[in-house]
Design an enzyme around this catalytic site. Sequence first.
Site, PDB file in Angstrom:
ATOM      1  N   SER A 127       0.824  -1.200   0.000  1.00  0.00           N
ATOM      2  CA  SER A 127       0.000   0.000   0.000  1.00  0.00           C
ATOM      3  C   SER A 127       0.864   1.258   0.000  1.00  0.00           C
ATOM      4  O   SER A 127       1.964   1.265   0.549  1.00  0.00           O
ATOM      5  CB  SER A 127      -0.879   0.002   1.268  1.00  0.00           C
ATOM      6  OG  SER A 127      -1.477   1.257   1.444  1.00  0.00           O
ATOM      7  N   TYR A 152      -1.457  -0.941  10.974  1.00  0.00           N
ATOM      8  CA  TYR A 152      -1.771  -1.488   9.643  1.00  0.00           C
ATOM      9  C   TYR A 152      -0.651  -1.129   8.670  1.00  0.00           C
ATOM     10  O   TYR A 152      -0.076  -1.991   8.005  1.00  0.00           O
ATOM     11  CB  TYR A 152      -3.112  -0.947   9.127  1.00  0.00           C
ATOM     12  CG  TYR A 152      -3.237  -1.102   7.641  1.00  0.00           C
ATOM     13  CD1 TYR A 152      -3.020  -0.026   6.777  1.00  0.00           C
ATOM     14  CD2 TYR A 152      -3.514  -2.347   7.078  1.00  0.00           C
ATOM     15  CE1 TYR A 152      -3.086  -0.177   5.406  1.00  0.00           C
ATOM     16  CE2 TYR A 152      -3.582  -2.505   5.705  1.00  0.00           C
ATOM     17  CZ  TYR A 152      -3.363  -1.410   4.869  1.00  0.00           C
ATOM     18  OH  TYR A 152      -3.417  -1.563   3.507  1.00  0.00           O
ATOM     19  N   LYS A 156       2.494  -3.450   6.575  1.00  0.00           N
ATOM     20  CA  LYS A 156       2.830  -3.444   5.144  1.00  0.00           C
ATOM     21  C   LYS A 156       4.323  -3.174   4.975  1.00  0.00           C
ATOM     22  O   LYS A 156       4.993  -3.802   4.156  1.00  0.00           O
ATOM     23  CB  LYS A 156       2.004  -2.387   4.401  1.00  0.00           C
ATOM     24  CG  LYS A 156       0.520  -2.721   4.299  1.00  0.00           C
ATOM     25  CD  LYS A 156       0.289  -4.068   3.621  1.00  0.00           C
ATOM     26  CE  LYS A 156      -1.188  -4.429   3.534  1.00  0.00           C
ATOM     27  NZ  LYS A 156      -1.410  -5.792   2.993  1.00  0.00           N
TER      28      LYS A 156
HETATM   29  C1  WQD Z   1      -9.600   9.122   1.458  1.00  0.00           C
HETATM   30  C2  WQD Z   1      -9.834  10.591   1.742  1.00  0.00           C
HETATM   31  C3  WQD Z   1     -10.199  11.112   4.057  1.00  0.00           C
HETATM   32  C4  WQD Z   1     -14.003   8.996   4.438  1.00  0.00           C
HETATM   33  C5  WQD Z   1      -6.829   4.144   3.412  1.00  0.00           C
HETATM   34  C6  WQD Z   1      -5.643   3.320   3.820  1.00  0.00           C
HETATM   35  C7  WQD Z   1      -5.015   2.721   2.599  1.00  0.00           C
HETATM   36  C8  WQD Z   1      -6.046   1.925   1.864  1.00  0.00           C
HETATM   37  C9  WQD Z   1      -7.178   2.853   1.441  1.00  0.00           C
HETATM   38  C10 WQD Z   1      -6.168  -0.376   2.507  1.00  0.00           C
HETATM   39  C11 WQD Z   1      -9.113  11.068   2.991  1.00  0.00           C
HETATM   40  C12 WQD Z   1     -11.434  11.415   3.220  1.00  0.00           C
HETATM   41  C13 WQD Z   1     -12.820   9.509   3.926  1.00  0.00           C
HETATM   42  C14 WQD Z   1     -15.037   9.879   4.842  1.00  0.00           C
HETATM   43  C15 WQD Z   1     -13.672  11.741   4.185  1.00  0.00           C
HETATM   44  N1  WQD Z   1      -6.540   0.883   2.675  1.00  0.00           N
HETATM   45  N2  WQD Z   1     -12.673  10.851   3.799  1.00  0.00           N
HETATM   46  N3  WQD Z   1     -14.831  11.225   4.695  1.00  0.00           N
HETATM   47  O1  WQD Z   1      -7.249   6.999   4.233  1.00  0.00           O
HETATM   48  O2  WQD Z   1      -6.441   7.595   1.877  1.00  0.00           O
HETATM   49  O3  WQD Z   1      -6.387   5.223   2.636  1.00  0.00           O
HETATM   50  O4  WQD Z   1      -7.728   3.383   2.660  1.00  0.00           O
HETATM   51  O5  WQD Z   1      -5.396  -0.817   1.721  1.00  0.00           O
HETATM   52  O6  WQD Z   1      -3.957   1.877   2.988  1.00  0.00           O
HETATM   53  O7  WQD Z   1      -4.702   4.179   4.423  1.00  0.00           O
HETATM   54  O8  WQD Z   1      -8.567   6.291   2.171  1.00  0.00           O
HETATM   55  O9  WQD Z   1     -10.944   6.417   1.553  1.00  0.00           O
HETATM   56  O10 WQD Z   1     -10.315   6.372   4.027  1.00  0.00           O
HETATM   57  O11 WQD Z   1      -9.865   8.415   2.680  1.00  0.00           O
HETATM   58  O12 WQD Z   1     -13.508  12.954   4.073  1.00  0.00           O
HETATM   59  O13 WQD Z   1     -16.128   9.472   5.307  1.00  0.00           O
HETATM   60  O14 WQD Z   1     -11.223  10.786   1.977  1.00  0.00           O
HETATM   61  O15 WQD Z   1      -9.979  12.145   5.010  1.00  0.00           O
HETATM   62  O16 WQD Z   1      -8.684  12.386   2.756  1.00  0.00           O
HETATM   63  P1  WQD Z   1      -7.125   6.650   2.794  1.00  0.00           P
HETATM   64  P2  WQD Z   1      -9.990   6.826   2.635  1.00  0.00           P
END
Ligand code: WQD
Length: 345
Positions: A127, A152, A156
């Site tokens: 990741s 997590y 990785k």
């Molecule tokens: C994306 C953006 C949030 C939800 C994580 C893991 C990564 C992978 C993918 C497993 C961020 C914003 C999110 C919400 C929001 N996981 N957001 N409201 O955190 O970039 O990555 O998930 O493999 O390893 O780190 O993904 O989709 O959670 O967030 O504003 O209800 O959307 O702040 O900026 P992230 P995400």
Amino acid sequence: MNKKILVTGGLGFIGSHTVVALQEKGFDVVIIDNLSNSSLEVLGGIAQITKISPEFEKIDLREKGAVNAFFDKYQGIDGIIHFAASKAVGESVQNPLLYYENNLNTLIYLLQHLKQKETANFIFSSSCTVYGQADELPITESAPVKKAESPYGNTKQIGEEIIADTCKVTSQLNAISLRYFNPIGAHPSAHIGELPIGTPQNLAPFITQTAVGKREKLSVFGNDYPTPDGTCIRDYIHVMDLARAHVVAMERLLDKEQTNNYEVFNLGTGEGNSVLEAIQAFEKVSGKKLPYEITERREGDITAAYADTTKANEVLKWKAEYNIEDALKSAWKWQQKLEEEEKKG
Ligand code: WQD
């Protein structure tokens, strides 16, 4: 005789789409999954698309005896794609030992088996989390791995180190780590997609569940970041592009095209989109106005991450073909399908 690939976590989101892509390329597939974060219905979804039901074994890879028994039963495995792992950032902070045991012990048991083989081909689901907040954007594979922000992310990083160290002393082990950016979307048939178990942590499923009325509104976690519109930037990659990259990487290993027996590739589109841009893209493809409110930042979020995909483009001859609108459109079609099925009961 078709090559046979073991896909661990093959009933999961990226795993199931990769199984479809492997079958469509003529591979035989056997899936190991412990169903802790997936459902047997996914097996039916895969078969509806490819008309081939993969072999399936319900095994918890933490049980070393079960792992050994599997390999006694399935002698002719030509390659392994290892997705099976716990992957919720927030949960990992609350329950680190679950993450270290489930994400690392299982990896070690698989590698211990592969070490005994004359030749072994192994792809690891990694990741972009390993980069943390990179100093330079777009992010290349040579960007420094920073101290993980969560157990997590640490699993990785450690997982990649375990594989690299093992490859150094095991010349017959050929391995690739694939560093995903943000996987979103679903198969265009809507027979498989991201199965939402519990409240979605990730942006795309929260957007589609809000649009279908399962959630009142989306919380945008902060708009005071140093970005053009104040919201975080990510590289959202269609799960179909991601699946295809796994097939290309496995073919590279099987065809012994590697110059070094351990390689790392970023898998992204190379484009960064903010949360507000993702919302606008969704509203455009769905025709739905998305209710949202700006709330506090989420602990641990980085400001921006998007991939430099030159290495995958040039070495794997792979490039993402879909954009964020394509991916969100497929995610929306999948969500509507889930809603229909829920109404049918
Ligand atoms: C994306 C953006 C949030 C939800 C994580 C893991 C990564 C992978 C993918 C497993 C961020 C914003 C999110 C919400 C929001 N996981 N957001 N409201 O955190 O970039 O990555 O998930 O493999 O390893 O780190 O993904 O989709 O959670 O967030 O504003 O209800 O959307 O702040 O900026 P992230 P995400």
